[in-house]
Motif scaffolding. Structure first.
Motif, PDB file in Angstrom:
ATOM      1  N   ASN A 266       0.844  -1.185   0.000  1.00 53.56           N
ATOM      2  CA  ASN A 266       0.000   0.000   0.000  1.00 53.56           C
ATOM      3  C   ASN A 266       0.886   1.244   0.000  1.00 53.56           C
ATOM      4  O   ASN A 266       1.760   1.387   0.865  1.00 53.56           O
ATOM      5  N   PRO A 267       0.728   2.145  -0.971  1.00 48.47           N
ATOM      6  CA  PRO A 267       1.617   3.308  -1.022  1.00 48.47           C
ATOM      7  C   PRO A 267       1.605   4.109   0.275  1.00 48.47           C
ATOM      8  O   PRO A 267       0.554   4.316   0.892  1.00 48.47           O
ATOM      9  N   GLY A 271       1.930  13.386   4.056  1.00 53.15           N
ATOM     10  CA  GLY A 271       2.106  14.828   3.959  1.00 53.15           C
ATOM     11  C   GLY A 271       2.383  15.436   5.315  1.00 53.15           C
ATOM     12  O   GLY A 271       1.771  15.071   6.320  1.00 53.15           O
ATOM     13  N   GLY A 272       3.344  16.372   5.380  1.00 49.43           N
ATOM     14  CA  GLY A 272       3.662  17.038   6.639  1.00 49.43           C
ATOM     15  C   GLY A 272       4.117  16.057   7.691  1.00 49.43           C
ATOM     16  O   GLY A 272       4.974  15.194   7.444  1.00 49.43           O
ATOM     17  N   CYS A 273       3.529  16.149   8.896  1.00 49.52           N
ATOM     18  CA  CYS A 273       3.958  15.283  10.005  1.00 49.52           C
ATOM     19  C   CYS A 273       3.633  13.813   9.749  1.00 49.52           C
ATOM     20  O   CYS A 273       4.217  12.928  10.387  1.00 49.52           O
ATOM     21  N   ASN A 274       2.723  13.512   8.812  1.00 47.91           N
ATOM     22  CA  ASN A 274       2.458  12.106   8.487  1.00 47.91           C
ATOM     23  C   ASN A 274       3.680  11.440   7.867  1.00 47.91           C
ATOM     24  O   ASN A 274       3.811  10.216   7.905  1.00 47.91           O
ATOM     25  N   GLY A 275       4.575  12.231   7.294  1.00 46.42           N
ATOM     26  CA  GLY A 275       5.796  11.687   6.722  1.00 46.42           C
ATOM     27  C   GLY A 275       6.743  11.134   7.771  1.00 46.42           C
ATOM     28  O   GLY A 275       7.668  10.382   7.442  1.00 46.42           O
ATOM     29  N   TYR A 280       3.141   4.845   7.355  1.00 47.29           N
ATOM     30  CA  TYR A 280       1.849   5.536   7.270  1.00 47.29           C
ATOM     31  C   TYR A 280       1.072   5.035   6.056  1.00 47.29           C
ATOM     32  O   TYR A 280       1.612   4.937   4.956  1.00 47.29           O
ATOM     33  N   SER A 281      -0.218   4.715   6.250  1.00 44.81           N
ATOM     34  CA  SER A 281      -0.984   4.151   5.133  1.00 44.81           C
ATOM     35  C   SER A 281      -2.395   4.692   5.002  1.00 44.81           C
ATOM     36  O   SER A 281      -3.121   4.290   4.098  1.00 44.81           O
ATOM     37  N   ILE A 297       6.796   3.970  -2.542  1.00 43.71           N
ATOM     38  CA  ILE A 297       5.955   3.136  -3.411  1.00 43.71           C
ATOM     39  C   ILE A 297       6.789   2.033  -4.063  1.00 43.71           C
ATOM     40  O   ILE A 297       8.014   2.100  -4.124  1.00 43.71           O
ATOM     41  N   GLY A 298       6.090   1.044  -4.548  1.00 41.24           N
ATOM     42  CA  GLY A 298       6.718  -0.021  -5.317  1.00 41.24           C
ATOM     43  C   GLY A 298       5.629  -0.775  -6.048  1.00 41.24           C
ATOM     44  O   GLY A 298       4.463  -0.747  -5.651  1.00 41.24           O
ATOM     45  N   CYS A 299       5.992  -1.438  -7.124  1.00 44.58           N
ATOM     46  CA  CYS A 299       5.015  -2.233  -7.866  1.00 44.58           C
ATOM     47  C   CYS A 299       5.574  -3.623  -8.114  1.00 44.58           C
ATOM     48  O   CYS A 299       6.763  -3.880  -7.873  1.00 44.58           O
ATOM     49  N   GLU A 300       4.700  -4.511  -8.562  1.00 47.40           N
ATOM     50  CA  GLU A 300       5.109  -5.879  -8.838  1.00 47.40           C
ATOM     51  C   GLU A 300       4.920  -6.186 -10.321  1.00 47.40           C
ATOM     52  O   GLU A 300       3.847  -5.958 -10.878  1.00 47.40           O
ATOM     53  N   LEU A 301       5.962  -6.688 -10.944  1.00 42.69           N
ATOM     54  CA  LEU A 301       5.924  -7.068 -12.348  1.00 42.69           C
ATOM     55  C   LEU A 301       6.305  -8.536 -12.478  1.00 42.69           C
ATOM     56  O   LEU A 301       7.461  -8.900 -12.245  1.00 42.69           O
ATOM     57  N   HIS A 302       5.332  -9.372 -12.791  1.00 43.00           N
ATOM     58  CA  HIS A 302       5.556 -10.801 -13.027  1.00 43.00           C
ATOM     59  C   HIS A 302       6.359 -11.459 -11.896  1.00 43.00           C
ATOM     60  O   HIS A 302       7.288 -12.224 -12.122  1.00 43.00           O
TER      61      HIS A 302
END
Length: 483
Positions: A266-267, A271-275, A280-281, A297-302
């Motif tokens: 989950n990306p 923002g701000g203090c949430n960083g 944080y999700s 972030i990250g993604c999955e490819l095959h």
């Protein structure tokens, strides 16, 4: 309605249902996952999964058997289907070890490896109404012909066949994270466990997965490239739409449009203090004017994942305090990347990062002395981790292990300062992380995420000269502006 359909279905033969489904897929019989015949735009002849050939899967099995002790057995179950509600499943993701050995992307199967017979796959069976509702899945024939198993049986024969194999084995290794009652409840397995003969197969599979083959490296580079392009597009939209939820949606859209099957996780859009909240999700706040946004972030490819982080001010300008902290994290990131080479270790790089950050925090007045325990609250994470089929890949391999060519790691220094902070208040509530993927090569390293800007002047130029508006309309959205 489903009950009614099931009552009516016995009048239709299984072959008729399969034939109908085959007709719906251009008369190419579906086996439950892409093949070169059904998806020529995605796969080449001889591949079991996109980019990975049958020969490579067979080699993996041979190497695993070479690591297994004499007269031992490995049992690896597919990942289970997890339900979101009574009839709604979560999107299925295959267990990395089962996928690594078999290439099968489907639930319900069991792989058994032995020096005596090689790979034996036990495959689930479908009823006509299962095909009607969920589609075709691979069975015994596909296990032998497509996945290149040495032996294959329907799963219902497991209790007839497996107990004798277990009793003849002196040691048993299995994937405890996907352990299935189908074999765990067998008396032979329980007795082996009671006698201390059962160990986790990850002792061996993580060793094999740690060093990537040429084909795996290619997929990881492609996965990183997709994530970089997606994040770049998201950064260029952030000035117009500085909302955590919109940025999260944007980056996932851009990843999927470029061929990723899913996000790697989950990306994190803080923002701000949430960083300053590391994982944080919630992603449910608007980023205030002048605040930074930290996006991990990250993604999955095959089957292969990416993982990167950038931190930037959507307004287009770092404040003086933000710039001071950012430059320290950036310098640490770049110096740690230089340390990535064969023979180094994540632990050694982490120790160097810790020294740099402690000295930097003291110089900025954030730490009163170099040995302050406050440091662990500001930077509680490792400098990086292994990356591959899972985000935190091969956890059975220690961070003190000397790096070898073909290993992929992350380098991700950060600082996470809470809003309530006993230190210079200009830094309160600032979270910064700069994360890159690094492939260890024979001569040093290759940064797989180097296409994403991280220098302050590059980021500010990107945001002020190349940011985009949007065609979205409605009361909840701002009008597209010229940047």
């Amino acid at each position: 309605m489903r009950t009614l359909v099931q009552k009516l279905l016995p009048r239709t033969t299984f072959k008729q249902v399969v034939a109908f489904r085959g007709y719906c897929t251009d008369k190419i019989l579906d086996i439950g996952q892409p093949t070169a015949a059904s998806h020529p735009e995605l796969m080449k002849e001889g591949e079991i999964t996109p980019g990975i050939t049958a020969d490579e899967y067979i080699t993996r099995r041979k190497r695993l058997l070479e690591l297994l002790p004499e007269n031992s057995l490995a049992v690896i179950a597919a990942a289970p289907v997890k339900m979101m509600t009574d009839v709604v499943p979560y999107t299925f993701r295959q267990d990395a070890d089962y996928l690594y050995v078999t290439g099968c992307l489907q639930p319900g199967g069991l792989a058994v490896l032995s020096h005596d017979f090689g790979l034996c796959m036990f495959m689930p069976e479908t009823k006509p109404y299962d095909v009607l509702w969920n589609g075709k899945i691979a069975g015994v024939d596909e296990a032998l012909e497509f996945f290149k198993a040495d032996e294959a049986y329907p799963l219902r024969k497991l209790r007839e066949i497996l107990p004798d194999i277990i009793r003849r084995s002196s040691k048993l290794f299995h994937n405890s994270s996907t352990a299935s009652p189908a074999y765990v409840d067998l008396e032979a397995f329980r007795k082996a466990a009671e006698n201390g003969q059962v160990k986790d197969i990850s002792l061996f599979t993580h060793e094999l997965r740690l060093i990537k083959s040429t084909a795996e490296m290619k997929l990881m580079k492609e996965s990183a490239s997709i994530a970089c392009q997606a994040l770049l597009q998201t950064m260029m939209h952030s000035k117009t739409y500085p909302h955590e939820s919109l940025l999260s949606a944007k980056v996932e859209y851009e990843c999927r449009m470029r061929g990723a099957q899913r996000m790697a996780y989950n990306p994190v859009v803080g923002g701000g203090c949430n960083g300053s909240v590391i994982h944080y999700s919630r992603n449910d706040r608007k980023v205030k004017e002048g605040d930074l946004v930290l996006m991990d972030i990250g993604c999955e490819l095959h089957g292969y994942v990416s993982d990167l982080t950038r931190t930037w001010p959507p307004c287009g300008k770092f404040s003086a305090a933000q710039e001071e902290l950012y430059e320290l994290i950036l310098l640490t990131n770049k110096e740690c990347i230089k340390l990535c080479k064969p023979g180094a270790s994540i632990q050694h790089i982490h120790e160097c990062a810790t020294k740099m950050l402690r000295e930097g925090f003291k110089e900025l007045g954030i730490l009163k002395n170099l040995k302050s325990d406050v440091f662990h609250h500001l930077n509680p994470t490792s400098i990086g981790h292994y990356l591959g089929m899972d985000v935190h890949d091969c956890p059975r391999v220690g961070y003190d292990r000397p790096l070898k060519p073909g290993v992929v790691i992350t380098i991700e220094p950060g600082v996470y300062i809470p809003s309530i902070f006993q230190g210079p208040q200009r830094f309160a509530g600032i979270g910064i992380r700069i994360e890159d993927e690094v492939l260890i090569t024979e001569s040093g390293y290759e940064v797989l995420t180097g296409s994403i800007p991280k220098e302050i002047n590059q980021i500010e130029s990107l945001l002020n000269n190349f940011c985009f508006g949007s065609t979205m309309h409605g009361p909840k959205f701002m009008k597209a502006s010229t940047c």
